[in-house]
Design a protein around this motif. Sequence first.
Motif, PDB file in Angstrom:
ATOM      1  N   GLU A  90      10.262   1.126  -7.553  1.00  0.00           N
ATOM      2  CA  GLU A  90      10.792   0.891  -8.739  1.00  0.00           C
ATOM      3  C   GLU A  90       9.899   0.015  -9.338  1.00  0.00           C
ATOM      4  O   GLU A  90       9.816  -1.322  -9.299  1.00  0.00           O
ATOM      5  CB  GLU A  90      12.287   0.229  -8.516  1.00  0.00           C
ATOM      6  N   GLU A  91       9.337   0.600 -10.736  1.00  0.00           N
ATOM      7  CA  GLU A  91       8.420  -0.123 -11.239  1.00  0.00           C
ATOM      8  C   GLU A  91       8.849  -1.603 -11.791  1.00  0.00           C
ATOM      9  O   GLU A  91       8.505  -2.757 -11.813  1.00  0.00           O
ATOM     10  CB  GLU A  91       7.797   0.600 -12.427  1.00  0.00           C
ATOM     11  N   ARG A  92      10.066  -1.662 -11.992  1.00  0.00           N
ATOM     12  CA  ARG A  92      10.661  -2.705 -12.825  1.00  0.00           C
ATOM     13  C   ARG A  92      10.794  -4.114 -11.811  1.00  0.00           C
ATOM     14  O   ARG A  92      10.739  -5.220 -12.196  1.00  0.00           O
ATOM     15  CB  ARG A  92      12.327  -2.515 -13.279  1.00  0.00           C
ATOM     16  N   ALA A 129       3.233  -0.649 -13.268  1.00  0.00           N
ATOM     17  CA  ALA A 129       3.315   0.195 -12.193  1.00  0.00           C
ATOM     18  C   ALA A 129       3.720   1.562 -12.575  1.00  0.00           C
ATOM     19  O   ALA A 129       4.830   1.852 -11.809  1.00  0.00           O
ATOM     20  CB  ALA A 129       3.624  -0.289 -10.839  1.00  0.00           C
ATOM     21  N   SER A 130       3.438   2.184 -13.326  1.00  0.00           N
ATOM     22  CA  SER A 130       4.205   3.606 -13.850  1.00  0.00           C
ATOM     23  C   SER A 130       3.867   5.021 -13.244  1.00  0.00           C
ATOM     24  O   SER A 130       2.747   5.210 -13.094  1.00  0.00           O
ATOM     25  CB  SER A 130       4.046   3.805 -15.269  1.00  0.00           C
ATOM     26  N   GLY A 131       4.593   5.095 -11.964  1.00  0.00           N
ATOM     27  CA  GLY A 131       4.131   6.193 -11.157  1.00  0.00           C
ATOM     28  C   GLY A 131       3.692   5.568  -9.749  1.00  0.00           C
ATOM     29  O   GLY A 131       3.364   4.736  -9.555  1.00  0.00           O
ATOM     30  N   GLN A 132       3.913   6.582  -8.719  1.00  0.00           N
ATOM     31  CA  GLN A 132       3.892   6.331  -7.234  1.00  0.00           C
ATOM     32  C   GLN A 132       2.255   5.900  -6.958  1.00  0.00           C
ATOM     33  O   GLN A 132       1.944   4.787  -6.131  1.00  0.00           O
ATOM     34  CB  GLN A 132       4.493   7.380  -6.410  1.00  0.00           C
ATOM     35  N   THR A 133       1.505   6.518  -7.645  1.00  0.00           N
ATOM     36  CA  THR A 133       0.037   6.432  -7.353  1.00  0.00           C
ATOM     37  C   THR A 133      -0.415   4.904  -7.601  1.00  0.00           C
ATOM     38  O   THR A 133      -1.118   4.239  -6.914  1.00  0.00           O
ATOM     39  CB  THR A 133      -0.881   7.264  -8.019  1.00  0.00           C
ATOM     40  N   LYS A 134       0.054   4.605  -8.800  1.00  0.00           N
ATOM     41  CA  LYS A 134      -0.329   3.369  -9.410  1.00  0.00           C
ATOM     42  C   LYS A 134       0.307   2.229  -8.513  1.00  0.00           C
ATOM     43  O   LYS A 134       0.040   0.975  -8.063  1.00  0.00           O
ATOM     44  CB  LYS A 134       0.013   2.962 -11.062  1.00  0.00           C
ATOM     45  N   ILE A 135       1.712   2.291  -8.202  1.00  0.00           N
ATOM     46  CA  ILE A 135       2.303   1.492  -7.495  1.00  0.00           C
ATOM     47  C   ILE A 135       1.791   1.349  -6.004  1.00  0.00           C
ATOM     48  O   ILE A 135       1.589   0.203  -5.500  1.00  0.00           O
ATOM     49  CB  ILE A 135       3.793   1.898  -7.228  1.00  0.00           C
ATOM     50  N   LEU A 144      -0.110  -4.344  -2.205  1.00  0.00           N
ATOM     51  CA  LEU A 144      -0.291  -5.195  -0.881  1.00  0.00           C
ATOM     52  C   LEU A 144       0.898  -4.875   0.038  1.00  0.00           C
ATOM     53  O   LEU A 144       0.908  -4.600   1.160  1.00  0.00           O
ATOM     54  CB  LEU A 144      -0.426  -6.683  -1.245  1.00  0.00           C
ATOM     55  N   TRP A 145       2.074  -4.724  -0.757  1.00  0.00           N
ATOM     56  CA  TRP A 145       3.343  -4.352   0.070  1.00  0.00           C
ATOM     57  C   TRP A 145       3.254  -3.121   0.751  1.00  0.00           C
ATOM     58  O   TRP A 145       3.411  -2.810   1.971  1.00  0.00           O
ATOM     59  CB  TRP A 145       4.458  -4.119  -0.841  1.00  0.00           C
ATOM     60  N   TRP A 146       2.693  -1.990   0.092  1.00  0.00           N
ATOM     61  CA  TRP A 146       2.535  -0.836   0.645  1.00  0.00           C
ATOM     62  C   TRP A 146       1.446  -0.620   1.674  1.00  0.00           C
ATOM     63  O   TRP A 146       1.340  -0.155   2.804  1.00  0.00           O
ATOM     64  CB  TRP A 146       2.105   0.425  -0.257  1.00  0.00           C
ATOM     65  N   ASN A 147       0.443  -1.467   1.795  1.00  0.00           N
ATOM     66  CA  ASN A 147      -0.505  -1.491   2.749  1.00  0.00           C
ATOM     67  C   ASN A 147       0.021  -2.143   4.087  1.00  0.00           C
ATOM     68  O   ASN A 147      -0.059  -1.488   5.124  1.00  0.00           O
ATOM     69  CB  ASN A 147      -1.563  -2.780   2.565  1.00  0.00           C
ATOM     70  N   TYR A 148       1.021  -3.020   3.934  1.00  0.00           N
ATOM     71  CA  TYR A 148       1.722  -3.439   5.096  1.00  0.00           C
ATOM     72  C   TYR A 148       2.868  -2.702   5.740  1.00  0.00           C
ATOM     73  O   TYR A 148       3.075  -2.385   6.820  1.00  0.00           O
ATOM     74  CB  TYR A 148       2.338  -5.025   4.868  1.00  0.00           C
ATOM     75  N   GLN A 149       3.437  -1.845   4.613  1.00  0.00           N
ATOM     76  CA  GLN A 149       4.583  -1.172   5.169  1.00  0.00           C
ATOM     77  C   GLN A 149       4.007   0.180   5.803  1.00  0.00           C
ATOM     78  O   GLN A 149       4.401   0.523   6.874  1.00  0.00           O
ATOM     79  CB  GLN A 149       5.192  -0.576   3.809  1.00  0.00           C
ATOM     80  N   PHE A 176      -7.485   6.653   4.100  1.00  0.00           N
ATOM     81  CA  PHE A 176      -6.312   6.387   4.905  1.00  0.00           C
ATOM     82  C   PHE A 176      -5.146   6.365   4.000  1.00  0.00           C
ATOM     83  O   PHE A 176      -4.190   7.180   4.216  1.00  0.00           O
ATOM     84  CB  PHE A 176      -6.306   5.136   5.939  1.00  0.00           C
ATOM     85  N   VAL A 177      -4.715   5.237   3.391  1.00  0.00           N
ATOM     86  CA  VAL A 177      -3.660   5.042   2.705  1.00  0.00           C
ATOM     87  C   VAL A 177      -3.248   6.197   1.745  1.00  0.00           C
ATOM     88  O   VAL A 177      -2.058   6.678   1.496  1.00  0.00           O
ATOM     89  CB  VAL A 177      -3.591   3.774   2.088  1.00  0.00           C
ATOM     90  N   GLU A 178      -4.380   6.640   1.016  1.00  0.00           N
ATOM     91  CA  GLU A 178      -4.046   7.691  -0.178  1.00  0.00           C
ATOM     92  C   GLU A 178      -3.693   9.001   0.391  1.00  0.00           C
ATOM     93  O   GLU A 178      -3.409   9.775  -0.582  1.00  0.00           O
ATOM     94  CB  GLU A 178      -5.136   7.518  -1.089  1.00  0.00           C
ATOM     95  N   ARG A 179      -3.769   9.277   1.556  1.00  0.00           N
ATOM     96  CA  ARG A 179      -3.365  10.566   2.119  1.00  0.00           C
ATOM     97  C   ARG A 179      -2.095  10.659   2.394  1.00  0.00           C
ATOM     98  O   ARG A 179      -1.803  10.416   3.787  1.00  0.00           O
ATOM     99  CB  ARG A 179      -4.364  11.009   3.313  1.00  0.00           C
ATOM    100  N   ILE A 180      -1.275  10.716   1.536  1.00  0.00           N
ATOM    101  CA  ILE A 180       0.274  10.569   1.662  1.00  0.00           C
ATOM    102  C   ILE A 180       0.503  11.579   3.082  1.00  0.00           C
ATOM    103  O   ILE A 180       1.523  11.424   3.782  1.00  0.00           O
ATOM    104  CB  ILE A 180       0.959  10.915   0.599  1.00  0.00           C
ATOM    105  N   TRP A 181      -0.106  12.962   2.806  1.00  0.00           N
ATOM    106  CA  TRP A 181       0.453  13.867   3.878  1.00  0.00           C
ATOM    107  C   TRP A 181       0.221  13.223   5.264  1.00  0.00           C
ATOM    108  O   TRP A 181       0.913  13.709   6.111  1.00  0.00           O
ATOM    109  CB  TRP A 181      -0.334  15.251   3.678  1.00  0.00           C
ATOM    110  N   MET A 182      -0.688  12.515   5.557  1.00  0.00           N
ATOM    111  CA  MET A 182      -1.104  11.834   6.791  1.00  0.00           C
ATOM    112  C   MET A 182      -0.144  10.813   7.042  1.00  0.00           C
ATOM    113  O   MET A 182       0.483  10.573   8.167  1.00  0.00           O
ATOM    114  CB  MET A 182      -2.494  11.610   6.986  1.00  0.00           C
ATOM    115  N   THR A 183      -0.097   9.854   6.288  1.00  0.00           N
ATOM    116  CA  THR A 183       0.599   8.413   6.610  1.00  0.00           C
ATOM    117  C   THR A 183       2.047   8.636   6.696  1.00  0.00           C
ATOM    118  O   THR A 183       2.847   8.004   6.857  1.00  0.00           O
ATOM    119  CB  THR A 183       0.336   7.410   5.439  1.00  0.00           C
ATOM    120  N   SER A 184       2.479   9.884   5.980  1.00  0.00           N
ATOM    121  CA  SER A 184       3.989  10.333   6.108  1.00  0.00           C
ATOM    122  C   SER A 184       4.346  11.053   7.457  1.00  0.00           C
ATOM    123  O   SER A 184       5.469  11.098   7.620  1.00  0.00           O
ATOM    124  CB  SER A 184       4.383  11.156   5.030  1.00  0.00           C
ATOM    125  N   ARG A 185       3.248  11.211   8.028  1.00  0.00           N
ATOM    126  CA  ARG A 185       3.637  11.817   9.385  1.00  0.00           C
ATOM    127  C   ARG A 185       2.931  10.741  10.454  1.00  0.00           C
ATOM    128  O   ARG A 185       1.855  10.680  10.749  1.00  0.00           O
ATOM    129  CB  ARG A 185       2.614  13.075   9.774  1.00  0.00           C
TER     130      ARG A 185
END
Length: 248
Positions: A90-92, A129-135, A144-149, A176-185
């Motif tokens: 959520e961007e807001r 941060a409009s959109g998942q990629t920018k978030i 930073l939050w997504w790195n740790y998550q 590593f992080v940008e490969r959603i297909w992998m980090t979601s597995r």
Amino acid sequence: MVAQLKYLSDAALAQLKGAVISNVARYKADGFLEFADDPGWNIGLGVEYDEGLLGTLDRSTPRTVAAIDLANSRIVGKALANLSPTLANEERIWVRLSHIEAFDYTRERWIGQAGDEAVPKLVEAHFFASGQTKIRDDHALSRLWWNYQIARTCNPDDPDEALSLILKTADIRSNFVERIWMTSRRNIASAVLGLMKSEPWVTDAEKNFRIFMKSLNRLGGGIVFEVLDTNEINLFLKDCLSHARTLA
């Protein structure tokens, strides 16, 4: 110190986005604290966070992106540990944080001494941060939050160790992080982290990791990793490593 996370209304967000150029002086100086209690800026989320810990973010200019992001990812990840992945898209929420609670950090880290003409582009990239990629990749706090998550998801027993591997260099992070297909597995992502730890060659040079990931993509096409057990995945990754070394 525990506090409640806040977020902006749609109207407040739209107004901010439309006033970036006219607010350049604010972004370079004292910011937006005077609006913190305005109704459109002060909507309670019902989620607690560690305000004191968030206030310890390192604002220094890094020699390398990975060096400063490692410590700050731990801070943001732990300070906002109660935030769910759904809410984290959520961007807001992130716009409120970067304009109020973490404004000083965001300004010093991403604007610094930039000239007026460069500020709007920097603000759009790191304060919004409009959109998942920018978030995931650009916003000053959410990245930073997504790195740790992701580190916590891949290695819940030792997320700090996983984070150190992922953020060894900015290039490793992106591959590593940008490969959603992998980090979601989680099974394959966790196994890759294990290989990074046990096989120094994989991360000794950025080109090595890029080649390894290309090999993983090439050899992994069509494989349903969810049905493989740990030993099968590890054997597959060993094959990827051998293939990568022939290409290096």
